[in-house]
Design a protein around this motif. Structure first.
Motif, PDB file in Angstrom:
ATOM      1  N   TYR A  26       0.857  -1.191   0.000  1.00 45.01           N
ATOM      2  CA  TYR A  26       0.000   0.000   0.000  1.00 45.01           C
ATOM      3  C   TYR A  26       0.889   1.235   0.000  1.00 45.01           C
ATOM      4  O   TYR A  26       1.848   1.329   0.773  1.00 45.01           O
ATOM      5  N   GLN A 142      -6.399   4.885  -6.952  1.00 39.91           N
ATOM      6  CA  GLN A 142      -7.696   5.413  -6.528  1.00 39.91           C
ATOM      7  C   GLN A 142      -7.818   6.861  -6.986  1.00 39.91           C
ATOM      8  O   GLN A 142      -7.033   7.724  -6.586  1.00 39.91           O
ATOM      9  N   LEU A 200      -8.869   2.761   0.509  1.00 34.60           N
ATOM     10  CA  LEU A 200      -8.134   3.605  -0.433  1.00 34.60           C
ATOM     11  C   LEU A 200      -8.885   4.903  -0.658  1.00 34.60           C
ATOM     12  O   LEU A 200     -10.100   4.905  -0.896  1.00 34.60           O
ATOM     13  N   ASP A 204      -4.186   7.310  -3.421  1.00 32.09           N
ATOM     14  CA  ASP A 204      -3.570   6.100  -2.870  1.00 32.09           C
ATOM     15  C   ASP A 204      -3.341   5.061  -3.968  1.00 32.09           C
ATOM     16  O   ASP A 204      -4.052   5.028  -4.980  1.00 32.09           O
TER      17      ASP A 204
END
Length: 439
Positions: A26, A142, A200, A204
């Motif tokens: 992430y 995103q 998200l 992101d």
């Protein structure tokens, strides 16, 4: 938008390592990070432009059951109003910016495969909410709204070539046709692996390597996200292709196994003669592979030609020279798609690339090139599809296709090149003989 800016602050080397190790990652970002790349306005522009231009369109489907719908504004709008996530596969076919992103990703990563962009437009509370694994690397960006993700930290099926999931309760199913799937009981479930949750937000990024369990669902706002998908062929494909080409040189491997005898057919038993023949040929193949392993050049060149192109191709057509005596071919793993616009402009799409060619009759010529796949430049003028094109025009078109990676120039000194030349000459002689016979 530069690929380095898209994945920032992650470095390209970090991304490659993450993918190779099969680890999810992430990467938080600023809310406006991807605003210059794509938006809802850009999405609807792609939908309306695609219908008007009559080009090869992306595939579009609803929610987890992948029910196909038409790629037009009214249909997509109705689907969203009815509360369905709309998944648009290969949206880069309808967006120049996204095509550039695909090319930039392939080049920056040196990725042995092709990049494409999928888009997920999700009304509140919708998405692919069941755990599943995909067959390619998924880099999710995103853009708008929020989406809640659940995902494992590492791949349950490293470098999976299948898509599967728990779409209906606790039963694991594999989707689509394939010649392989994991054996029952060998794939750990998401619960066995453990997973984490992450929401998200715009800016992101989430990296999901192939074979990683994950699910995603929009929260209480409409979500728009892009999925930069990287799809690679298994390395065994290149190895098998080189072995096959080497085997076909010899008569014993071109021919079939021994014919079955009446006794074998009647009793259903395999004779010692047949067993001995099979064993001898298998041993012969293993010995051939052992010799090839000592000199891996053929496999290495095939891998480079199929997925990365030659250095000439990477530099572009201005650095490549073609003469009438040259032989060119479409790389075996490249499957271009021909698209013809209403104004007659022809385009080839594939491997994250697109090349436009203008001129009367070029669509027919490209169609013939796709059919033949391998040919000598000198032969093209004799094709019916090339009628009206002179040698200079033919070379110019071929150079453009070489520069885009749809054709590769075959070195004249290799055995493969000589074989292709022989096949080309034989085909030319056969056509002349046929014409004389008809005359």
């Amino acid at each position: 938008m530069e690929f380095a800016s898209v994945i920032s602050p992650m470095q390209v080397s970090e991304l490659v390592e993450t993918i190779e190790q099969g680890l999810a990652a992430y990467v938080p970002g600023r809310p406006d990070k991807f605003s210059a790349l794509f938006s809802k306005a850009a999405f609807w522009k792609c939908v309306s432009a695609g219908k008007r231009e009559g080009a090869i369109l992306p595939k579009i489907a609803l929610t987890e059951f992948q029910f196909p719908i038409a790629f037009d504004q009214n249909t997509v709008s109705r689907a969203l109003r009815s509360g369905n996530t709309v998944c648009v596969s290969q949206l880069d076919k309808a967006s120049a910016e996204l095509r550039e992103l695909c090319l930039a990703a392939e080049e920056a990563l040196g990725f042995p495969g092709a990049a494409s962009v999928h888009c997920y437009y999700s009304p509140p509370g919708t998405g692919f909410s069941f755990f599943h694994i995909d067959s390619g690397v998924a880099i999710t960006l995103q853009l708008e709204g929020e989406k809640k993700w659940q995902y494992a930290e590492r791949a349950a099926v490293p470098w999976s070539i299948r898509v599967g999931g728990y779409r209906e309760g606790t039963r694991l199913e594999w989707f689509g046709d394939s010649d392989w799937e994991p054996k029952p009981g060998t794939v750990p479930s998401p619960q066995e692996q453990g997973f984490q949750e992450r929401t998200l937000r715009p800016g992101d990024m989430l990296i999901i390597p192939p074979g990683v369990w994950h699910s995603a669902c929009a929260t209480d706002s409409t979500s728009l996200s892009l999925n930069l998908k990287l799809t690679a062929e298994p390395s065994i494909e290149s190895i098998l292709e080189v072995v096959r080409q080497a085997c076909l040189v010899e008569e014993r491997w071109r021919g079939p196994f021994p014919f079955a005898s009446v006794e074998e057919l009647r009793t259903g038993t395999i004779s010692e003669r047949a067993r001995r023949e099979v064993k001898e040929r298998m041993l012969g193949v293993s010995q051939l592979i052992a010799r090839m392993a000592e000199n891996d050049g053929d496999v290495s060149r095939l891998w480079f030609r199929n997925f990365l192109g030659s250095q000439d191709n990477l530099r572009g057509s201005d650095d490549v020279e073609l003469t009438d005596g040259d032989v060119v071919s479409i790389p075996p793993r490249v499957r271009p798609i021909l698209s013809v616009a209403p104004d007659g402009t022809a385009a080839l799409l594939g491997q994250g690339r697109i090349v436009h060619i203008h001129g009367k009759g070029v669509a027919g010529l490209l169609q013939e090139i796709l059919r033949r796949r391998v040919f000598a430049i000198s032969d093209v003028r004799s094709w019916r599809a090339a009628k009206g094109l002179d040698a200079a025009a033919i070379r110019k078109i071929a150079l453009k296709l070489v520069g885009a990676g749809f054709l590769v120039k075959t070195p004249r000194t290799t055995t493969a090149s000589k074989s292709v030349a022989r096949q080309t000459r034989a085909a030319r002689v056969a056509r002349r003989t046929s014409r004389k016979a008809k005359g």
